[in-house]
Design a protein around this motif. Structure first.
Motif, mmCIF file in Angstrom:
data_model
loop_
_atom_site.group_PDB
_atom_site.id
_atom_site.type_symbol
_atom_site.label_atom_id
_atom_site.label_comp_id
_atom_site.label_asym_id
_atom_site.label_seq_id
_atom_site.Cartn_x
_atom_site.Cartn_y
_atom_site.Cartn_z
ATOM 1 N N VAL A 48 0.845 -1.201 0.000
ATOM 2 C CA VAL A 48 0.000 0.000 0.000
ATOM 3 C C VAL A 48 0.881 1.252 0.000
ATOM 4 O O VAL A 48 0.592 2.223 -0.715
ATOM 5 N N CYS A 49 1.954 1.244 0.767
ATOM 6 C CA CYS A 49 2.875 2.392 0.786
ATOM 7 C C CYS A 49 3.517 2.599 -0.584
ATOM 8 O O CYS A 49 3.617 3.731 -1.071
ATOM 9 N N VAL A 50 3.955 1.503 -1.205
ATOM 10 C CA VAL A 50 4.560 1.594 -2.538
ATOM 11 C C VAL A 50 3.543 2.135 -3.535
ATOM 12 O O VAL A 50 3.851 3.036 -4.328
ATOM 13 N N ASP A 51 2.318 1.613 -3.495
ATOM 14 C CA ASP A 51 1.278 2.072 -4.417
ATOM 15 C C ASP A 51 0.978 3.561 -4.214
ATOM 16 O O ASP A 51 0.810 4.304 -5.185
ATOM 17 N N THR A 52 0.936 3.999 -2.968
ATOM 18 C CA THR A 52 0.680 5.406 -2.665
ATOM 19 C C THR A 52 1.810 6.284 -3.197
ATOM 20 O O THR A 52 1.563 7.329 -3.812
ATOM 21 N N LEU A 53 3.036 5.858 -2.969
ATOM 22 C CA LEU A 53 4.192 6.596 -3.486
ATOM 23 C C LEU A 53 4.150 6.670 -5.005
ATOM 24 O O LEU A 53 4.411 7.721 -5.601
ATOM 25 N N MET A 54 3.787 5.566 -5.643
ATOM 26 C CA MET A 54 3.779 5.528 -7.103
ATOM 27 C C MET A 54 2.673 6.406 -7.692
ATOM 28 O O MET A 54 2.825 6.911 -8.804
ATOM 29 N N VAL A 55 1.584 6.619 -6.959
ATOM 30 C CA VAL A 55 0.564 7.560 -7.430
ATOM 31 C C VAL A 55 1.185 8.947 -7.556
ATOM 32 O O VAL A 55 0.976 9.653 -8.555
ATOM 33 N N GLY A 56 1.968 9.329 -6.566
ATOM 34 C CA GLY A 56 2.668 10.615 -6.626
ATOM 35 C C GLY A 56 3.643 10.682 -7.792
ATOM 36 O O GLY A 56 3.742 11.703 -8.481
ATOM 37 N N VAL A 57 4.362 9.582 -8.034
ATOM 38 C CA VAL A 57 5.318 9.540 -9.151
ATOM 39 C C VAL A 57 4.577 9.661 -10.482
ATOM 40 O O VAL A 57 5.020 10.375 -11.391
ATOM 41 N N VAL A 58 3.447 8.987 -10.614
ATOM 42 C CA VAL A 58 2.654 9.061 -11.850
ATOM 43 C C VAL A 58 2.164 10.490 -12.075
ATOM 44 O O VAL A 58 2.220 11.012 -13.197
ATOM 45 N N ILE A 59 1.708 11.148 -11.020
ATOM 46 C CA ILE A 59 1.247 12.532 -11.152
ATOM 47 C C ILE A 59 2.394 13.445 -11.561
ATOM 48 O O ILE A 59 2.249 14.270 -12.475
ATOM 49 N N LEU A 60 3.550 13.296 -10.916
ATOM 50 C CA LEU A 60 4.723 14.100 -11.299
ATOM 51 C C LEU A 60 5.133 13.819 -12.743
ATOM 52 O O LEU A 60 5.476 14.745 -13.489
ATOM 53 N N ASN A 61 5.097 12.564 -13.138
ATOM 54 C CA ASN A 61 5.449 12.199 -14.510
ATOM 55 C C ASN A 61 4.493 12.858 -15.492
ATOM 56 O O ASN A 61 4.922 13.378 -16.527
#
Length: 135
Positions: A48-61
């Motif tokens: 869940v932490c990884v998925d949450t972090l990756m949402v932020g990365v996707v938005i930044l991307n």
């Protein structure tokens, strides 16, 4: 009997006190606290932490993709490489958590194939851009 029970009770109390002391010390050093928290997580909580972090990365991307110019200058290629590395790391973490079969054949298998395919395509793109700059 009673002696063993008391020994176990005091041992448990000492273990709890030691855990409280370790947590207090870890909070003093934030990095150590984060690593301690990660070690205490279940794999589901970590995912869940990884998925949450990756949402932020996707938005930044998405923001970087929207802002970048069409000339793909060095700064943008570096940003693309950083995002590709983050997405590749996510695939590696998920493979570690679920195994090859669980990741690609499990309940979220189709999404996993899409993610991995996008990472491979992006790696090919970066190889072409960096290896053959005039293309």
């Amino acid at each position: 009997g009673l002696r063993a029970y008391l020994y176990d009770m005091f041992r448990h109390t000492e273990d709890l006190e030691e855990a409280v002391t370790r947590r207090a010390e870890a909070r003093k050093n934030r990095v150590e606290f984060i690593f301690h928290a990660l070690r205490e997580m279940t794999s589901a909580q970590f995912e869940v932490c990884v998925d949450t972090l990756m949402v932020g990365v996707v938005i930044l991307n998405a923001i970087f993709q929207g802002v970048q110019s069409s000339d793909r200058a060095g700064t943008w290629v570096v940003a693309d490489a950083v995002f590709t590395a983050a997405f590749a790391a996510e695939v590696c973490v998920k493979l570690k958590l679920h195994g090859l079969r669980g990741h690609f054949c499990g309940p979220a298998g189709l999404g996993s194939w899409v993610d991995a395919s996008l990472v491979v395509i992006d790696l090919c793109y970066l190889t072409i851009v960096l290896g053959f700059p005039g293309v």
